[in-house]
Design an enzyme around this catalytic site. Structure first.
Site, short mmCIF file in Angstrom:
data_model
loop_
_atom_site.label_atom_id
_atom_site.label_comp_id
_atom_site.label_asym_id
_atom_site.label_seq_id
_atom_site.Cartn_x
_atom_site.Cartn_y
_atom_site.Cartn_z
N LYS A 73 41.36 38.89 66.17
CA LYS A 73 41.69 39.94 66.61
C LYS A 73 41.89 39.69 68.21
CE LYS A 73 40.97 44.96 67.11
NZ LYS A 73 40.09 46.16 67.18
N SER B 30 41.62 50.09 64.76
CA SER B 30 42.61 49.40 65.61
C SER B 30 42.79 47.88 65.10
CB SER B 30 42.08 49.33 67.10
OG SER B 30 40.95 48.63 67.15
N SER C 61 37.19 50.74 63.77
CA SER C 61 38.32 50.03 63.86
C SER C 61 38.12 48.80 62.87
CB SER C 61 38.31 49.59 65.15
OG SER C 61 39.02 50.59 65.96
#
Lengths: 95, 486
Positions: B79, B154, B178
């Site tokens: 990420k 997210s 997330s």
């Protein structure tokens, strides 16, 4: 309680944000909706309840005060938008 | 079937027997990304050259014999809020569009030690603020199960990349759901470890008392492998817990007999999609058939969790994001009149609307005159929410419910309405506030879209969470369902 445009401007100043008039209008509306929703917390009596800032039972974490190597200057400045003589450059603070 | 559908143990067998090389795995990943990512949009940066070099070195090591790392040779995605030295890290923000970190995050160092191969950086909501990946400054991520739907957020890129078979596993970060929510929407396995189990050193901070890094994988066994590789104390993160790291793999016994499960009635109440509820009830029957027992429990403060979370997380964010000032890194506005003008315009030009909204909310909640009414009040309610879990865990080994109240929604559907968007996190946020571990695993579909089952455990009891999740997937095979992505 309802947030006015004036308060939005005050908070934006504290947060170092510059907002357009349209943004101010929009944020005032959205923040009011969110804060109105948050008012439901007032349904709870929290008198005497300890606040939780953190779930782990940790107090201050200390380390030995010993000198360790740090980054070379050129690495530290790698992402600097502006630099001069091995330092970050900013506009004059004192006139 | 793709080689990325193989379990890690089987993949390692094939590498050992020379049926497969690390170079082939890396090429497979690069090709799959090039074939599919114009549709999905998961990747923000690729490390093709570096990955090929690493593959060569690992193949040479394999030929020479000797010790293999735990994640030897498998292509990984990271990420984009986890810093990687020399590999651009933007946090999905225009503010960091040219940012090249000068060091590796602790988890990246750990992955290197475990010998996985970093393929690239994954798209996300800007600074991890969002639940649909629509807040990225670098475009949408599409759900591999239905390209008209969101992947969740997210960690949307991290979940979509695994679902689309672009990499073997990914790392995400979870502040209010997330990792778990996008894993649920994309039909993959997402684990949020106990707060403090995995070092946050090098994770760009959103809400420091909640942020936690965890793996997204195709099955629970692989999740245990990745957790094993990344867990552990780190003195560079002062909130890192000093606990002994157990063996997670040996927890996967398949045996859940006698396990006591509490099912929060608040998670199956108002707002839950009837098909999601149906899938969760079916999952509970599966646990029952394997000898576990379950009953309804109440977590009475659930309805206050979202308000609590948005006040606390936004307050912490407003403070954490003060570092983005246009001085040491990131964008700087042209021709600033003075230093304050430089701060103001750099931030206003660099941040997107959701980030500004949360900074504004957090700054307001922390500002003079409102601190007690909002911030302190929310911290007190956080105590009550945590006590709900403490009490439930006196009676139960696990708490089980849905990960999200609905399957993935359509792109654009909730963009104009932040509050509705926030309500998608009703089942994940209380868990984050309590700091306990939870995993989302596939438990079937609703109208062809994946549904996630959330298994929540006691602090630092990832072993029981993984054991139950593994037993369930072995019994049902829902984790083997794949999107029909060409």
């Amino acid at each position: 309680m309802s947030i006015t445009i004036k308060e939005v401007e005050h908070v934006a100043n504290l947060a170092r944000l510059e907002l357009s008039d349209a943004e101010k209008e929009q944020f005032a509306g959205q923040l009011n909706a969110i804060l109105k929703y948050a008012e439901k917390l007032n349904q709870l009596d929290t008198e005497g309840i300890e606040p939780t800032s953190h779930v782990l039972p940790l107090a201050n974490v200390m380390r030995e005060d010993v000198v360790k190597p740090s980054w070379p200057i050129e690495k530290v400045l790698l992402n600097a938008p502006e630099e001069e003589d091995g330092q970050f450059k900013v506009p004059a603070v004192l006139e | 079937m793709s080689v990325f559908d193989l379990r890690l143990a089987e993949l390692h067998n094939r590498l050992q027997n020379k049926q497969l090389s690390v170079a082939e795995l890396v090429e497979h990943s690069i090709k799959r990304i090039s074939d599919t990512d114009d549709k999905i949009g998961a990747f923000l940066a690729l490390n093709e050259e570096g990955a090929r070099k690493e593959a060569q070195a690992l193949d040479a090591q394999l030929a020479a014999g000797g010790e293999r790392g735990l994640l030897f040779g498998v292509p990984a995605g990271i990420k984009d809020n986890i810093v990687t030295e020399g590999l651009r890290t933007t946090c999905g923000s225009k503010f960091l569009e040219n940012h090249d970190p000068i060091y590796d995050a602790a988890v990246v160092t750990k992955l290197r030690a475990a010998q996985s191969v970093t393929i690239g950086k994954l798209n996300m909501d800007e600074f991890a603020m969002g639940g649909s990946n629509e807040n990225s400054a670098y475009g949408l991520v599409r759900n591999p199960w239905d390209l008209e739907r969101v992947p969740g957020g997210s960690s949307g890129g991290s979940a979509a990349a695994v679902a689309a078979g672009q990499v073997y596993f990914t790392l995400g970060s979870d502040t209010g759901g997330s990792i778990r929510q996008p894993a649920a929407y994309c039909g993959v396995v997402g684990l949020k470890p106990t707060y403090g189990l995995v070092s946050r050193f090098g994770l760009v901070a959103f809400a420091s008392s909640l942020d936690q890094i965890g793996p997204i994988t195709k099955n629970v066994e692989d999740s245990a492998y990745v957790l094993q590789a990344i867990a552990g104390h780190d003195e560079r993160d002062t909130t890192s817990a000093k606990v002994d790291i157990p063996d997670y793999l040996s927890a996967l016994t398949g045996d859940v007999k006698g396990l006591r499960i509490g099912v929060p009635k608040e998670y199956l109440g108002q707002g839950i999609d009837p098909q999601v509820k149906e899938r969760v009830l079916e999952a509970l029957k599966v646990f029952e058939s394997m000898g576990a027992v379950w009953e309804e429990v109440s977590l009475p403060h659930t309805e206050y969790a979202i308000a609590t979370y948005y006040l606390l997380a936004s307050s912490e964010a407003s403070s954490n994001l003060a570092r983005f000032d246009g001085v040491r890194y990131g964008v700087r506005a042209d021709n600033p009149a003075n230093l304050i003008d430089l701060y103001r315009r750099s931030r206003s030009e660099g941040f997107g609307p959701e980030v500004k909204r949360r900074i504004m909310l957090g700054t307001y909640a922390l500002s003079s005159g409102y601190y007690d009414a909002y911030y302190k009040k929310a911290q007190q309610v956080r105590t009550l929410i945590k006590q709900d879990f403490d009490q439930a865990f006196e009676k139960y080994d696990l708490i089980i419910g849905p990960t999200a109240p609905t399957p993935a929604f359509k792109l654009g559907e909730q963009v104009g309405d932040p509050l509705t968007m926030y309500l998608n996190d009703i089942c994940t946020i209380p868990v984050s506030l309590a700091g306990v571990p939870a995993i989302s695993i596939p438990c079937g579909t609703a109208d062809g879209l994946p549904v996630g089952l959330q298994i929540i455990g006691k602090p630092f009891d990832e072993r029981t969470v993984l054991r139950a999740a593994h037993a369930f997937e072995s019994q049902t095979g829902f984790h083997d369902l794949r999107p029909a992505l060409s």
